[in-house]
Design a protein around this motif. Sequence first.
Motif, PDB file in Angstrom:
ATOM      1  N   VAL A 287      57.779   8.390  29.613  1.00 55.04           N
ATOM      2  CA  VAL A 287      56.821   8.480  30.722  1.00 55.04           C
ATOM      3  C   VAL A 287      55.445   7.999  30.263  1.00 55.04           C
ATOM      4  O   VAL A 287      54.762   7.265  30.977  1.00 55.04           O
ATOM      5  N   GLY A 288      55.038   8.383  29.064  1.00 51.66           N
ATOM      6  CA  GLY A 288      53.754   7.943  28.512  1.00 51.66           C
ATOM      7  C   GLY A 288      53.693   6.432  28.390  1.00 51.66           C
ATOM      8  O   GLY A 288      52.690   5.807  28.744  1.00 51.66           O
ATOM      9  N   SER A 289      54.771   5.831  27.931  1.00 50.34           N
ATOM     10  CA  SER A 289      54.834   4.369  27.810  1.00 50.34           C
ATOM     11  C   SER A 289      54.705   3.699  29.169  1.00 50.34           C
ATOM     12  O   SER A 289      53.995   2.700  29.320  1.00 50.34           O
ATOM     13  N   ALA A 290      55.419   4.235  30.133  1.00 46.48           N
ATOM     14  CA  ALA A 290      55.370   3.660  31.482  1.00 46.48           C
ATOM     15  C   ALA A 290      53.951   3.737  32.048  1.00 46.48           C
ATOM     16  O   ALA A 290      53.451   2.786  32.648  1.00 46.48           O
ATOM     17  N   TRP A 291      53.281   4.872  31.846  1.00 44.26           N
ATOM     18  CA  TRP A 291      51.916   5.011  32.355  1.00 44.26           C
ATOM     19  C   TRP A 291      50.941   4.116  31.591  1.00 44.26           C
ATOM     20  O   TRP A 291      50.020   3.558  32.185  1.00 44.26           O
ATOM     21  N   ASP A 292      51.143   3.962  30.293  1.00 42.20           N
ATOM     22  CA  ASP A 292      50.298   3.038  29.528  1.00 42.20           C
ATOM     23  C   ASP A 292      50.413   1.631  30.088  1.00 42.20           C
ATOM     24  O   ASP A 292      49.407   0.931  30.262  1.00 42.20           O
ATOM     25  N   ALA A 293      51.630   1.205  30.406  1.00 44.93           N
ATOM     26  CA  ALA A 293      51.847  -0.132  30.970  1.00 44.93           C
ATOM     27  C   ALA A 293      51.165  -0.245  32.335  1.00 44.93           C
ATOM     28  O   ALA A 293      50.525  -1.263  32.642  1.00 44.93           O
ATOM     29  N   ARG A 294      51.287   0.785  33.158  1.00 48.44           N
ATOM     30  CA  ARG A 294      50.628   0.773  34.483  1.00 48.44           C
ATOM     31  C   ARG A 294      49.108   0.668  34.334  1.00 48.44           C
ATOM     32  O   ARG A 294      48.446  -0.086  35.042  1.00 48.44           O
ATOM     33  N   LEU A 295      48.565   1.439  33.416  1.00 46.01           N
ATOM     34  CA  LEU A 295      47.108   1.419  33.215  1.00 46.01           C
ATOM     35  C   LEU A 295      46.634   0.064  32.687  1.00 46.01           C
ATOM     36  O   LEU A 295      45.556  -0.410  33.080  1.00 46.01           O
ATOM     37  N   ARG A 296      47.432  -0.578  31.838  1.00 41.45           N
ATOM     38  CA  ARG A 296      47.074  -1.927  31.365  1.00 41.45           C
ATOM     39  C   ARG A 296      47.055  -2.915  32.531  1.00 41.45           C
ATOM     40  O   ARG A 296      46.165  -3.754  32.631  1.00 41.45           O
ATOM     41  N   ARG A 297      48.037  -2.799  33.428  1.00 41.04           N
ATOM     42  CA  ARG A 297      48.067  -3.687  34.614  1.00 41.04           C
ATOM     43  C   ARG A 297      46.861  -3.435  35.504  1.00 41.04           C
ATOM     44  O   ARG A 297      46.229  -4.382  35.990  1.00 41.04           O
ATOM     45  N   ILE A 298      46.515  -2.188  35.721  1.00 42.22           N
ATOM     46  CA  ILE A 298      45.348  -1.854  36.553  1.00 42.22           C
ATOM     47  C   ILE A 298      44.080  -2.423  35.921  1.00 42.22           C
ATOM     48  O   ILE A 298      43.224  -2.988  36.612  1.00 42.22           O
ATOM     49  N   LYS A 299      43.964  -2.299  34.618  1.00 41.98           N
ATOM     50  CA  LYS A 299      42.789  -2.830  33.918  1.00 41.98           C
ATOM     51  C   LYS A 299      42.695  -4.339  34.089  1.00 41.98           C
ATOM     52  O   LYS A 299      41.615  -4.877  34.361  1.00 41.98           O
TER      53      LYS A 299
END
Length: 120
Positions: free
Chosen positions: A92-104
């Motif tokens: 879950v942490g990995s998935a959220w890290d990827a989402r946050l990178r896309r948002i950035k």
Amino acid sequence: MTTAVAEAVDDDLWSAIGDPTRRRLLDLLLLEGAGTATSLSQQLPVTRQAVAKHLGVLDRVGLVHGTPAGRERRYRVDDAQLARAVAQLASVGSAWDARLRRIKRIAEAIQVARNDQEAT
């Protein structure tokens, strides 16, 4: 990828872990190796009955297992289930890290576009 993460996450497991008292019980059991509702309640600001209910929740999701010990049950952490929970959290942490990178990246692209518009 989000579908795989959603399928891998056990909501009942995370609901059980979400409670601070249950997390503290897991900490105590990991530290001491085992405990009963009575012995654990002596280390927490809750009643023995409350501890017993919390242990029941943890037992239902497989994080602990109780074995009869006289008039009580002696609980131990299930290492395999705890490892499964840790793996789910990492996923879950990995998935959220990827989402946050896309948002950035999106926010940076918007900022660049605004700067380009203001410069013209």
